[in-house]
Scaffold this motif. Structure first.
Motif, PDB file in Angstrom:
ATOM      1  N   ALA A 157       0.871  -1.178   0.000  1.00  0.00           N
ATOM      2  CA  ALA A 157       0.000   0.000   0.000  1.00  0.00           C
ATOM      3  C   ALA A 157       0.905   1.225   0.000  1.00  0.00           C
ATOM      4  N   GLU A 158       0.314   2.394  -0.276  1.00  0.00           N
ATOM      5  CA  GLU A 158       1.093   3.607  -0.231  1.00  0.00           C
ATOM      6  C   GLU A 158       1.526   3.857   1.218  1.00  0.00           C
ATOM      7  N   PRO A 159       2.624   4.591   1.415  1.00  0.00           N
ATOM      8  CA  PRO A 159       3.105   4.823   2.791  1.00  0.00           C
ATOM      9  C   PRO A 159       2.053   5.535   3.638  1.00  0.00           C
ATOM     10  N   ASP A 160       2.022   5.178   4.900  1.00  0.00           N
ATOM     11  CA  ASP A 160       1.098   5.820   5.848  1.00  0.00           C
ATOM     12  C   ASP A 160       1.685   7.106   6.415  1.00  0.00           C
ATOM     13  N   THR A 161       2.998   7.171   6.487  1.00  0.00           N
ATOM     14  CA  THR A 161       3.634   8.310   7.147  1.00  0.00           C
ATOM     15  C   THR A 161       4.731   8.863   6.252  1.00  0.00           C
ATOM     16  N   ASN A 162       5.138  10.087   6.566  1.00  0.00           N
ATOM     17  CA  ASN A 162       6.246  10.747   5.879  1.00  0.00           C
ATOM     18  C   ASN A 162       7.466  10.751   6.790  1.00  0.00           C
ATOM     19  N   PRO A 163       8.624  11.054   6.226  1.00  0.00           N
ATOM     20  CA  PRO A 163       9.825  11.111   7.064  1.00  0.00           C
ATOM     21  C   PRO A 163       9.669  12.136   8.182  1.00  0.00           C
ATOM     22  N   THR A 164      10.361  11.886   9.254  1.00  0.00           N
ATOM     23  CA  THR A 164      10.346  12.797  10.403  1.00  0.00           C
ATOM     24  C   THR A 164      11.690  13.505  10.493  1.00  0.00           C
ATOM     25  N   ALA A 165      11.768  14.436  11.448  1.00  0.00           N
ATOM     26  CA  ALA A 165      13.007  15.187  11.720  1.00  0.00           C
ATOM     27  C   ALA A 165      13.509  15.905  10.460  1.00  0.00           C
ATOM     28  N   VAL A 166      12.577  16.517   9.716  1.00  0.00           N
ATOM     29  CA  VAL A 166      12.968  17.251   8.507  1.00  0.00           C
ATOM     30  C   VAL A 166      13.587  18.581   8.920  1.00  0.00           C
ATOM     31  N   GLU A 167      14.780  18.893   8.385  1.00  0.00           N
ATOM     32  CA  GLU A 167      15.477  20.132   8.716  1.00  0.00           C
ATOM     33  C   GLU A 167      16.111  20.717   7.460  1.00  0.00           C
ATOM     34  N   GLY A 168      16.265  22.047   7.465  1.00  0.00           N
ATOM     35  CA  GLY A 168      16.967  22.721   6.388  1.00  0.00           C
ATOM     36  C   GLY A 168      18.012  23.649   6.953  1.00  0.00           C
ATOM     37  N   LEU A 169      19.261  23.281   6.842  1.00  0.00           N
ATOM     38  CA  LEU A 169      20.369  24.072   7.362  1.00  0.00           C
ATOM     39  C   LEU A 169      21.460  24.121   6.309  1.00  0.00           C
ATOM     40  N   GLY A 170      22.076  25.297   6.155  1.00  0.00           N
ATOM     41  CA  GLY A 170      23.158  25.401   5.186  1.00  0.00           C
ATOM     42  C   GLY A 170      24.478  25.000   5.787  1.00  0.00           C
ATOM     43  N   SER A 171      25.254  24.249   5.041  1.00  0.00           N
ATOM     44  CA  SER A 171      26.606  23.922   5.476  1.00  0.00           C
ATOM     45  C   SER A 171      27.615  24.938   4.943  1.00  0.00           C
ATOM     46  N   GLU A 172      27.223  25.662   3.894  1.00  0.00           N
ATOM     47  CA  GLU A 172      28.028  26.719   3.309  1.00  0.00           C
ATOM     48  C   GLU A 172      27.124  27.937   3.106  1.00  0.00           C
ATOM     49  N   PRO A 173      27.756  29.121   2.946  1.00  0.00           N
ATOM     50  CA  PRO A 173      26.908  30.323   2.783  1.00  0.00           C
ATOM     51  C   PRO A 173      26.004  30.276   1.552  1.00  0.00           C
ATOM     52  N   PHE A 220       9.882  -1.494   7.373  1.00  0.00           N
ATOM     53  CA  PHE A 220       8.567  -1.808   7.919  1.00  0.00           C
ATOM     54  C   PHE A 220       7.556  -0.714   7.583  1.00  0.00           C
ATOM     55  N   GLU A 221       8.047   0.553   7.551  1.00  0.00           N
ATOM     56  CA  GLU A 221       7.139   1.681   7.307  1.00  0.00           C
ATOM     57  C   GLU A 221       6.952   1.973   5.816  1.00  0.00           C
ATOM     58  N   SER A 222       7.729   1.308   4.967  1.00  0.00           N
ATOM     59  CA  SER A 222       7.674   1.638   3.534  1.00  0.00           C
ATOM     60  C   SER A 222       6.351   1.235   2.892  1.00  0.00           C
ATOM     61  N   ASN A 223       5.697   0.193   3.449  1.00  0.00           N
ATOM     62  CA  ASN A 223       4.371  -0.262   2.978  1.00  0.00           C
ATOM     63  C   ASN A 223       4.390  -0.804   1.553  1.00  0.00           C
ATOM     64  N   GLY A 224       5.553  -0.890   0.934  1.00  0.00           N
ATOM     65  CA  GLY A 224       5.575  -1.422  -0.419  1.00  0.00           C
ATOM     66  C   GLY A 224       6.948  -1.275  -1.042  1.00  0.00           C
ATOM     67  N   PRO A 225       7.150  -1.821  -2.231  1.00  0.00           N
ATOM     68  CA  PRO A 225       8.457  -1.723  -2.885  1.00  0.00           C
ATOM     69  C   PRO A 225       8.659  -0.342  -3.519  1.00  0.00           C
ATOM     70  N   GLY A 226       9.930  -0.031  -3.841  1.00  0.00           N
ATOM     71  CA  GLY A 226      10.248   1.199  -4.556  1.00  0.00           C
ATOM     72  C   GLY A 226      10.115   2.441  -3.713  1.00  0.00           C
TER      73      GLY A 226
END
Length: 1198
Positions: free
Chosen positions: A728-744, A757-763
């Protein structure tokens, strides 16, 4: 009480007293010794219904006693049986027992019939019961052709057995061709008539070998019926079979085969009748058919079922009542019930009774001229008819006897004579059977005789009954008397019990019951006596009983059993397990008082009994051993109700090993993504054996279960079958999403990826999207593989971005993800804080202010402002020297901060920088500031040197931290007298450039206490204290050694050679003794910690010149030998009233800034700890320059 006869000794077991008493009364004095003339008495005979084995010789028993010995004769079928004419029949010599030799020739059926034995002598004739002799029979089943039985699923079925009639009736059971019993249940069971009943059939009932067996126990043979074939077909199969021949309306309905209310297969109808004889087992049966399988219940309509005599057999389809009586007559109702309905059947029970004895006639021994009676009391249903016979002949046709009168069930004798001797038979009969009893009347004239052995020894346990026998005979019936001792009087019945059979009973035997007892029997023809002896023994007792034990498997358990017993008896200790012998196993060890079980196993659990036996009594005590362990693993895991996102798991619990299961732990394995790793699925109560489990898509599940009790968890069960859920399609999305620059110029987007286990399917992939927060740009998206980071390049420096990461697989997308905000990379700040200025608060604290930098110039997340400061030069010495820089960081947008912990009278330089996530910006221009003077620290040292009779010299070192320009020193001192009281306080000012001072005009041999501190323009510093003693005037204390003063140097101004003086030697001894006493006093005062008494006097006089100096008013504190009752140390320091203590300071770092490792809150307040702590200064007046010595103590005393 058990009576055990030994040569001249009897031991009585009190536990069997009622039985012995009963037997003694039944034997009574009417038993005639065999050396006296008496009529015959039948002693042994074959049963009334005598079924014989036709393969063995026939033995018909008939034994009798009498004087003279009786002769025997037989009748067969009512006529005389002449045994001499039949060569196959012999009679046992001296007996009436017949043996018919049919093994050599002849047939058992030839001797079938009714036999009766007669035993006769000159005094009468006794007869046996009518013995019906029949050979047993085990006939074969008649040949029959049994057609296969075909029926549809759910129908009821009766498989008939109808065994051949045998003698006795056979035992019926059903087996297959492999001689395995067919399983029975509430659905399938065997009836009382032997038929096999199916309440409803299932496909698994299909088989070709239903075989009824009949076992004839008498001949040890088993007969077999022809096998019956049964085939159960489903409705679909049945419809397929008849489809070609039936129209659509004749097809079978599946529902009708599944649901059906109960009906009775046996008995038929709504009511039936059952008749049973008293004393037999009443068996009532009800078997019902229906779908679902009916359950049977039993009630008695007009009463309750007898609790201790009622049993349910055959899955409650049979009700049995043992030892049935007339009171059990009535209506019994069986109820068959299933969810679709209930029916009942009433069985009317009538209990009849073959004749049974109320009081059988007893032998009667009379002397000539006496009267007596024979009574034949019998009952039955219907009431039996009583008839009398005389020597085997009906009394109606017997010769008349004037001494005899018949009154129904009683014969009355009066004035009997010797010719009245005879054997009478009482016959009680009804339609269900008969009773026959022989009772003789024996007319004798005999003097008394005692049958009990002389000098018999009885041994009895104390506090239990004692029974002393005196078996006797005489005609007329003798009277019995008992005496104790040689000259005792007759024993009275208010203390003893005198039984009719001559037995003397002592209800509660005591130690004083020991002795010799004499039994005397008298009648008109004479007298006889006999002596017996009684010994009373202490009871055997268990004084330490085994105790209940709980032991884990593999442990060792010990049971203790200590016994106390009479010293003349030897006990034997026996251990039992569950009332049987101990296992023959080396793990069981028995010593004198203990039973030890090592390496305990499950089957060792049970009741262990310690039995102590002596020849007279026995006692026992029991304890239970519970063998506990973690539970055995569950088994038989089964998955049912398999859906896309749930499944039901069921299991069978293993043994709880005597500790209740509290919960079950269910774990799963994902063989597709994490093979070999087991994860917790859920936990359920220990009462459950099923669980509904929630599942995730695209997981290859296996489950296992563990049981938990108070000792721990079991081993895991075997894994269940695997179950692969749909993708089936995934039930959840990734967690701990952050956007930080490593360079200016970049934006690094990171997230925590989904696991397999959370992928709910192949691919599994991720769609990463971003756009500037403050712009109008569209979302930019990219789909990446199963990674956890994506870098966006070419971004402006530190710009806010909106970011989202969505999971997707081959089936579809996860729900719309949440939007988070991030920033592109930071760069170092461009601008330094401006307008930095310093406000000096006091000598140790300064406040710094600055203007915030523009937000755009920060180019990152503002972390705060950082102050660098360092001490550049000393104002007092004008000597420049660079020190390590200190750093304080103020978090957030704070624009001012406090610099604590500064050194007074110092030159400082500082600058301020702004801080972001990338680092520090440029420094502001340096700002210089000076701290004002402060109070100095205490002088570094203070020593007292060169003591003389009237002077002391003080030497000191300046303060290590003057904190300004010293202006002068202050010295205060006061004497201490012999009672440790403080004298007047002298205050002296000393120039600041001095490091030595001599005090003159002091008292000789006097202890002084000194307080010394330095001063600057800011005030007085901390003080240092010391004590010293002036020298001793030897002219006034001739012969006394000089004291050890100050640094320990002895000063002598004059010396006189008096060592040879006698008075000097005596004085020295007195001084030594006095010094010893003073030493003891000093140590006692030191240990008790008492303060100088001067404190109390000072409080009383309140003289300001001699009051102790306190911290808050500039006076000195109370004089004490020590704060903890220790001597004052040389060079100790006590703070003055101008000392700045750590706890009173207003510029502590606790309230302000951060050191190198310090931190501030977001509002700039300091939350760290100041590292530059002040040296802790001693309490005022608490230390002395030297420890107490005998000399010092002496000086103080003087």
């Amino acid at each position: 009480m058990q009576l055990k006869k030994m040569p001249r000794r009897k031991r009585l077991s009190a536990g069997r007293a009622p039985l012995i008493l009963f037997l003694c009364q039944m034997i009574s004095a009417l038993d005639v010794p065999l050396d006296l003339v008496q009529p015959p008495t039948i002693t042994q005979q074959s049963p009334k219904d005598y079924i014989i084995d036709p393969r063995e010789n026939i033995v018909i028993q008939c034994e009798a006693k009498g004087k003279p010995p009786p002769s025997f004769s037989w009748t067969r079928n009512g006529t005389h049986f002449d045994i001499d004419k039949d060569p196959l029949v012999t009679m046992k010599p001296g007996s009436g027992t017949l043996t018919i030799n049919i093994m050599s020739e002849g047939k058992a059926e030839t001797y079938e019939g009714v036999y009766q034995c007669t035993a006769r002598n000159e005094r009468g004739a006794a007869i046996s019961n009518n013995i019906v002799v029949r050979p047993s029979r085990s006939p074969l089943w008649t040949k029959e052709k049994l057609e296969p039985i075909i029926l549809r699923n759910g129908q009821s079925l009766i498989l008939p057995c109808r065994p051949p009639l045998g003698l006795p009736p056979p035992i019926i059971f059903w087996m297959d061709n492999s001689f395995q019993r067919l399983p029975q249940s509430e659905r399938v069971s065997q009836g009382l008539n032997g038929d096999l009943y199916f309440s409803n059939v299932l496909p698994e009932d299909t088989r070709e070998d239903y075989i009824c067996y009949a076992r004839f126990n008498h001949t040890q043979t088993i007969q077999q019926k022809q096998p019956i074939s049964v085939k159960v077909i489903s409705v679909d199969e049945l419809n397929d079979t008849v489809a070609a021949n039936l129209n659509d309306t004749e097809f079978y309905s599946a529902k009708s085969n599944r649901e059906r209310p109960p009906t009775f297969l046996t008995p038929e109808g709504n009511a039936s009748h059952k008749e049973e004889l008293r004393g037999n087992v009443l068996s009532l049966e009800c078997i019902a058919e229906g779908l679902p399988t009916p359950i049977i219940y039993w009630i008695k309509e007009d009463g309750t079922l007898p609790i201790n005599r009622t049993f349910y057999r055959n899955f409650k389809k049979t009700l049995q009542i043992i030892q049935v009586s007339e009171a059990d007559s009535g209506n019994y109702q069986c109820i068959a019930k299933n969810p679709l309905g209930a029916i009942h059947h009433t069985i009317s029970v009538t209990v009849k009774a073959a004749p049974y004895w109320i009081m059988a006639p007893q032998n009667l021994v009379l002397s000539p001229g006496e009267d007596g009676r024979l009574t034949c009391g019998a009952n039955g249903s219907p009431k039996p008819r009583i008839s009398w016979l005389l020597n085997g002949v009906p009394v109606e046709i017997a010769p008349d006897d004037p001494s005899r009168k018949i009154d129904g069930d009683t014969i009355i004798f009066s004035n009997v004579q010797e010719r009245s001797s005879a054997v009478y038979q009482c016959n009680a009969s009804n339609e269900y059977g008969y009773l026959l009893a022989n009772a003789f009347v024996n007319v004798l004239a005999e003097p008394p005789r005692i049958l009990t052995s002389a000098n018999t020894l009885y041994q009895v346990i104390a506090d239990r009954p004692a029974l002393l026998d005196c078996a006797f005979f005489g005609s007329p019936l003798p009277t019995i008397e008992w005496f104790k001792g040689a000259k005792g009087s007759a024993l009275r019945e208010d203390i003893y019990v005198l039984h009719e059979n001559g037995t003397l009973e002592i209800p509660v035997a005591q130690k004083d019951s020991t002795g010799t007892y004499t039994c005397v029997a008298r009648n008109k023809l004479g007298m006889a006596k006999n002596e017996v002896h009684l010994e009373i023994k202490d009871a055997t007792r268990i004084i330490k009983q085994p105790e209940y034990a709980v032991m884990q498997r593999g442990g060792t358990v010990s049971f203790e059993c200590k016994v106390k017993h009479d010293h003349t008896l030897i006990p034997t200790i026996t251990w039992l397990k569950d009332n049987g012998e101990l296992p023959n196993d080396g793990r069981f060890t028995v010593d004198k008082d203990h039973l030890v079980v090592a390496d305990v196993r499950d089957d060792d659990g049970g009741t262990y009994t310690c039995v102590a036996n002596t020849t007279l009594d026995n006692v026992s005590a029991s304890a239970v051993l519970s063998v506990v362990d973690v539970p055995n693993p569950p088994f038989d895991l089964e998955l049912t109700d398999q859906l896309d996102k749930s499944v039901q798991l069921s299991w069978t619990p293993g043994s709880d090993n005597n500790s209740p299961i509290t919960k079950f732990i269910i774990e799963y394995e994902d063989a597709m993504h994490e093979a070999g790793l087991w994860h917790l699925q859920t936990e359920v109560s220990g009462m459950q054996t099923t669980a509904q489990l929630k599942l995730s898509p695209y997981v290859n599940y296996s489950f296992r279960v563990m049981a938990v009790n108070s000792l721990g968890r079991s081993l895991p069960s075997e894994a269940s079958e695997q179950y692969l859920t749909k993708a089936a399609e995934p039930d959840t999305n990734p967690t701990a999403v952050e956007g930080l620059g490593s360079e200016p110029d970049n934006l690094v987007i990171t997230w925590k990826p989904l696991n397999g286990f959370e992928s709910n399917g192949p691919g599994l992939q991720y769609k990463v999207s971003w756009r500037q927060k403050d712009g109008d740009d569209e979302w930019t998206s990219v789909v990446v593989a199963n990674v956890s980071k994506y870098i966006v390049s070419g971004t402006p420096t530190f710009v806010p971005y909106l970011i989202k990461v969505q999971a997707l697989n081959d089936v579809g997308f996860a729900p719309e993800p949440a939007v988070v905000m991030g920033h592109s990379g930071e760069d170092l700040p461009m601008v330094a804080p401006g307008n930095v200025h310093v406000n000096v608060v006091n000598s140790t604290l300064a406040e710094v202010h600055w203007d915030p930098v523009p937000l755009k110039s920060i180019r990152g997340h503002l972390q705060g402002y950082r102050i660098y400061y360092w001490k550049a030069q000393s104002s007092s010495k004008r000597n420049r020297r660079h020190l390590e820089k200190k750093i304080l960081t103020f978090q957030g947008s704070k624009t001012h901060g406090m610099l604590p912990g500064l050194e007074p009278f110092s030159h400082y330089t500082l600058n301020v920088r702004v801080v972001n996530g990338k680092g520090e910006g440029p420094a502001s221009p340096d700002r210089v500031f000076n701290t004002p003077e402060g109070v100095p620290s205490a002088p570094s040292s203070l020593k007292i040197v060169n003591p003389t009779l009237d002077s002391l010299t003080l030497e000191w070192d300046p303060p290590s931290r003057p904190n300004g320009i010293l202006t002068e020193y202050t010295l205060k001192y006061q004497p201490i007298n012999s009672t440790h009281e403080l004298g007047p306080l002298v205050d002296l000012k000393i120039p600041a450039n001095k490091t030595r001072w001599t005090l003159k005009n002091l008292n000789f041999s006097t202890r002084y206490k000194f307080y010394f501190y330095a001063q600057t323009a800011a005030g007085s510093g901390s003080q240092i204290t010391e004590e010293a003693v002036t020298a001793v005037d030897e002219g006034k204390t001739a012969g006394i050694p000089p004291p050890d003063v100050g640094a320990g140097k002895a000063m002598a101004s004059r010396q006189v050679d008096i060592a040879t003086q006698g008075w000097f030697i005596g004085l020295m001894c007195a001084v030594a003794l006095l010094i010893l006493i003073l030493l003891i006093v000093c140590f006692i005062r030191r240990n008790k910690g008492g303060k100088y008494p001067v404190k109390e006097k000072e409080d009383a006089h309140a003289d300001p010149e001699i009051q102790p100096m306190k911290e808050d008013d500039g006076t000195f504190g109370e004089y004490s030998d020590a704060e903890d009752h220790k001597p004052l140390k040389k060079g100790s320091r006590t703070p003055s009233d101008r000392t700045v203590k750590k706890e009173d300071s207003d510029d502590s770092l606790v309230d302000y800034g951060e050191g190198v490792n310090g931190q501030f809150n977001e509002d700039g307040s300091f939350i760290g700890q100041y590292s530059g702590k002040k040296e802790k200064e001693p309490a005022e007046g608490n230390e002395s320059s030297e420890a107490p010595s005998p000399v010092n103590a002496m000086n103080s005393f003087v």
